[in-house]
Design a protein around this motif. Structure first.
Motif, PDB file in Angstrom:
ATOM      1  N   ARG A  38      -6.725   7.038  -1.499  1.00 59.98           N
ATOM      2  CA  ARG A  38      -7.215   7.628  -2.841  1.00 59.98           C
ATOM      3  C   ARG A  38      -8.798   6.837  -3.147  1.00 59.98           C
ATOM      4  O   ARG A  38      -8.857   5.856  -3.188  1.00 59.98           O
ATOM      5  CB  ARG A  38      -6.050   7.184  -4.103  1.00 59.98           C
ATOM      6  CG  ARG A  38      -6.653   7.956  -5.271  1.00 59.98           C
ATOM      7  CD  ARG A  38      -5.960   7.510  -6.568  1.00 59.98           C
ATOM      8  NE  ARG A  38      -4.565   7.994  -6.614  1.00 59.98           N
ATOM      9  CZ  ARG A  38      -4.520   9.026  -7.064  1.00 59.98           C
ATOM     10  NH1 ARG A  38      -5.133   9.763  -7.669  1.00 59.98           N
ATOM     11  NH2 ARG A  38      -2.974   9.553  -7.062  1.00 59.98           N
ATOM     12  N   PRO A  39      -9.891   7.944  -3.314  1.00 64.07           N
ATOM     13  CA  PRO A  39     -10.897   7.403  -3.618  1.00 64.07           C
ATOM     14  C   PRO A  39     -11.099   6.623  -4.898  1.00 64.07           C
ATOM     15  O   PRO A  39     -10.030   6.873  -5.827  1.00 64.07           O
ATOM     16  CB  PRO A  39     -12.080   8.594  -3.736  1.00 64.07           C
ATOM     17  CG  PRO A  39     -11.041   9.518  -2.784  1.00 64.07           C
ATOM     18  CD  PRO A  39      -9.627   9.294  -3.037  1.00 64.07           C
ATOM     19  N   ASP A  40     -12.150   5.796  -5.194  1.00 65.05           N
ATOM     20  CA  ASP A  40     -12.249   5.485  -6.654  1.00 65.05           C
ATOM     21  C   ASP A  40     -12.531   6.137  -7.586  1.00 65.05           C
ATOM     22  O   ASP A  40     -13.185   7.209  -7.344  1.00 65.05           O
ATOM     23  CB  ASP A  40     -13.593   4.224  -6.427  1.00 65.05           C
ATOM     24  CG  ASP A  40     -13.213   3.072  -5.692  1.00 65.05           C
ATOM     25  OD1 ASP A  40     -12.300   2.787  -5.272  1.00 65.05           O
ATOM     26  OD2 ASP A  40     -14.463   2.532  -5.250  1.00 65.05           O
ATOM     27  N   PRO A  41     -12.165   6.005  -8.897  1.00 71.11           N
ATOM     28  CA  PRO A  41     -12.223   6.766  -9.875  1.00 71.11           C
ATOM     29  C   PRO A  41     -13.644   7.094 -10.416  1.00 71.11           C
ATOM     30  O   PRO A  41     -14.442   6.108  -9.891  1.00 71.11           O
ATOM     31  CB  PRO A  41     -11.488   6.155 -11.052  1.00 71.11           C
ATOM     32  CG  PRO A  41     -10.461   5.304 -10.691  1.00 71.11           C
ATOM     33  CD  PRO A  41     -11.032   4.707  -9.434  1.00 71.11           C
ATOM     34  N   VAL A  42     -13.991   8.171 -10.867  1.00 69.90           N
ATOM     35  CA  VAL A  42     -15.462   8.326 -11.178  1.00 69.90           C
ATOM     36  C   VAL A  42     -15.519   8.496 -12.582  1.00 69.90           C
ATOM     37  O   VAL A  42     -14.469   8.848 -13.478  1.00 69.90           O
ATOM     38  CB  VAL A  42     -16.172   9.427 -10.476  1.00 69.90           C
ATOM     39  CG1 VAL A  42     -16.074   9.229  -8.978  1.00 69.90           C
ATOM     40  CG2 VAL A  42     -15.366  10.825 -10.713  1.00 69.90           C
ATOM     41  N   SER A  43     -16.937   8.446 -13.321  1.00 73.24           N
ATOM     42  CA  SER A  43     -17.259   8.605 -14.733  1.00 73.24           C
ATOM     43  C   SER A  43     -17.780  10.008 -14.533  1.00 73.24           C
ATOM     44  O   SER A  43     -18.733  10.319 -14.092  1.00 73.24           O
ATOM     45  CB  SER A  43     -18.096   7.748 -15.322  1.00 73.24           C
ATOM     46  OG  SER A  43     -17.339   6.444 -15.349  1.00 73.24           O
ATOM     47  N   TRP A 128     -14.053  16.665  -4.967  1.00 75.00           N
ATOM     48  CA  TRP A 128     -14.094  15.658  -5.889  1.00 75.00           C
ATOM     49  C   TRP A 128     -12.546  15.308  -6.538  1.00 75.00           C
ATOM     50  O   TRP A 128     -12.219  14.747  -7.692  1.00 75.00           O
ATOM     51  CB  TRP A 128     -14.804  15.929  -7.273  1.00 75.00           C
ATOM     52  CG  TRP A 128     -16.296  15.751  -6.893  1.00 75.00           C
ATOM     53  CD1 TRP A 128     -17.164  16.717  -6.439  1.00 75.00           C
ATOM     54  CD2 TRP A 128     -17.065  14.529  -6.778  1.00 75.00           C
ATOM     55  NE1 TRP A 128     -18.450  16.289  -6.316  1.00 75.00           N
ATOM     56  CE2 TRP A 128     -18.429  15.141  -6.701  1.00 75.00           C
ATOM     57  CE3 TRP A 128     -16.736  13.384  -7.225  1.00 75.00           C
ATOM     58  CZ2 TRP A 128     -19.553  14.162  -6.454  1.00 75.00           C
ATOM     59  CZ3 TRP A 128     -17.902  12.428  -7.424  1.00 75.00           C
ATOM     60  CH2 TRP A 128     -19.050  12.683  -6.798  1.00 75.00           C
ATOM     61  N   ARG A 129     -11.439  15.892  -5.948  1.00 75.26           N
ATOM     62  CA  ARG A 129     -10.041  15.806  -6.305  1.00 75.26           C
ATOM     63  C   ARG A 129      -9.682  14.388  -6.210  1.00 75.26           C
ATOM     64  O   ARG A 129     -10.311  13.518  -5.433  1.00 75.26           O
ATOM     65  CB  ARG A 129      -9.352  16.754  -5.560  1.00 75.26           C
ATOM     66  CG  ARG A 129      -9.384  18.054  -6.097  1.00 75.26           C
ATOM     67  CD  ARG A 129      -8.629  19.097  -5.432  1.00 75.26           C
ATOM     68  NE  ARG A 129      -8.805  20.338  -5.761  1.00 75.26           N
ATOM     69  CZ  ARG A 129      -8.286  21.475  -5.210  1.00 75.26           C
ATOM     70  NH1 ARG A 129      -7.755  21.381  -3.878  1.00 75.26           N
ATOM     71  NH2 ARG A 129      -8.636  22.642  -5.526  1.00 75.26           N
ATOM     72  N   ARG A 130      -8.676  14.025  -7.106  1.00 73.37           N
ATOM     73  CA  ARG A 130      -7.942  12.725  -6.932  1.00 73.37           C
ATOM     74  C   ARG A 130      -8.694  11.698  -7.290  1.00 73.37           C
ATOM     75  O   ARG A 130      -8.788  10.405  -6.588  1.00 73.37           O
ATOM     76  CB  ARG A 130      -7.305  12.454  -5.266  1.00 73.37           C
ATOM     77  CG  ARG A 130      -6.522  13.564  -5.080  1.00 73.37           C
ATOM     78  CD  ARG A 130      -5.566  13.365  -3.764  1.00 73.37           C
ATOM     79  NE  ARG A 130      -4.477  12.193  -4.520  1.00 73.37           N
ATOM     80  CZ  ARG A 130      -3.474  12.519  -5.238  1.00 73.37           C
ATOM     81  NH1 ARG A 130      -3.514  13.908  -5.532  1.00 73.37           N
ATOM     82  NH2 ARG A 130      -2.573  11.705  -5.720  1.00 73.37           N
ATOM     83  N   ARG A 131      -9.728  11.716  -8.253  1.00 75.16           N
ATOM     84  CA  ARG A 131     -10.795  10.643  -8.591  1.00 75.16           C
ATOM     85  C   ARG A 131     -10.445  10.743 -10.363  1.00 75.16           C
ATOM     86  O   ARG A 131     -11.359  10.162 -10.725  1.00 75.16           O
ATOM     87  CB  ARG A 131     -12.205  11.027  -8.215  1.00 75.16           C
ATOM     88  CG  ARG A 131     -12.088  11.006  -6.737  1.00 75.16           C
ATOM     89  CD  ARG A 131     -13.386  10.890  -6.093  1.00 75.16           C
ATOM     90  NE  ARG A 131     -13.966   9.639  -6.109  1.00 75.16           N
ATOM     91  CZ  ARG A 131     -15.183   9.280  -5.505  1.00 75.16           C
ATOM     92  NH1 ARG A 131     -15.730  10.432  -4.894  1.00 75.16           N
ATOM     93  NH2 ARG A 131     -15.790   8.324  -5.931  1.00 75.16           N
ATOM     94  N   GLY A 132      -9.471  11.172 -10.694  1.00 79.96           N
ATOM     95  CA  GLY A 132      -9.554  11.008 -12.408  1.00 79.96           C
ATOM     96  C   GLY A 132      -9.949  12.076 -13.060  1.00 79.96           C
ATOM     97  O   GLY A 132      -9.909  12.164 -14.137  1.00 79.96           O
TER      98      GLY A 132
END
Length: 201
Positions: A38-43, A128-132
């Motif tokens: 899972r990639p890191d979350p993003v803002s 951009w999925r799976r990043r919150g």
């Protein structure tokens, strides 16, 4: 009957297009088992959509779910024009990477889905999925609804495990299964009506 054209509304994770196979995000229910998966979350910056956003959101929806960008843009434009409706975008560095809808819907005369404010669709760009981002968009819509009513409703395909898990983590409970809710039929023939009430003090 609903006050908008058929096909305009989509359940969480639904594309609302009869006969099409739904394009759910790849499901990874145990990211702890694969920390590198899972990639890191993003803002992301969240804001209510405007007419200027519509063409880009139509293209985003077509990339994520198929269909014609112009048709999706028309549907999004109608959603922008409805009363008691919200379209919210998520942008990173000025680029739209997701958007979502919420709307007040009357009780459905056939499937008896209750009147109330519903989360009626969320889309995140495949890159951009799976990043919150879906969680951010869902929390924003829940906040908007709770300024207007206590209960938050949505309906999800029984085959969409990722969306069911997301909503469970945000406090939704399963009310009842059904072949359709608010006139939206589900691939595989079954969906769930979900409800979230305000957290207890």
């Amino acid at each position: 009957m609903p006050h908008y054209p058929a096909g305009d509304r989509i359940g969480e994770g639904e594309d609302g297009m009869a006969g099409r196979e739904l394009r759910f995000a790849a499901y990874a229910p145990r990211p702890d088992a694969r920390p590198d998966a899972r990639p890191d979350p993003v803002s992301a910056v969240l804001a209510e959509a405007t007419e200027e956003d519509v063409p880009v959101l139509g293209e985003l929806q077509a990339r994520a779910r198929g269909g014609a960008a112009g048709d999706w843009a028309d549907s999004i434009r109608r959603a922008l024009g409805r009363r008691q409706s919200l379209v919210v975008t998520a942008k990173i560095a000025g680029e739209a990477v997701g958007y979502a809808n919420a709307e007040f819907l009357p009780e459905h005369p056939v499937d008896r889905a209750p009147a109330g404010y519903y989360l009626t669709g969320v889309t995140v760009d495949p890159d951009w999925r799976r990043r919150g981002i879906a969680t951010l968009l869902t929390r924003r819509r829940m906040d908007w609804i709770r300024e207007r009513d206590a209960a938050v409703w949505c309906f999800v395909s029984a085959r969409n495990g990722a969306s069911l898990d997301l909503h469970r983590d945000l406090g939704f409970r399963r009310e009842r299964p059904g072949a359709s809710f608010q006139g939206v039929e589900f691939a595989g023939g079954e969906g769930w009506l979900l409800r979230a009430d305000p957290p207890r003090a």
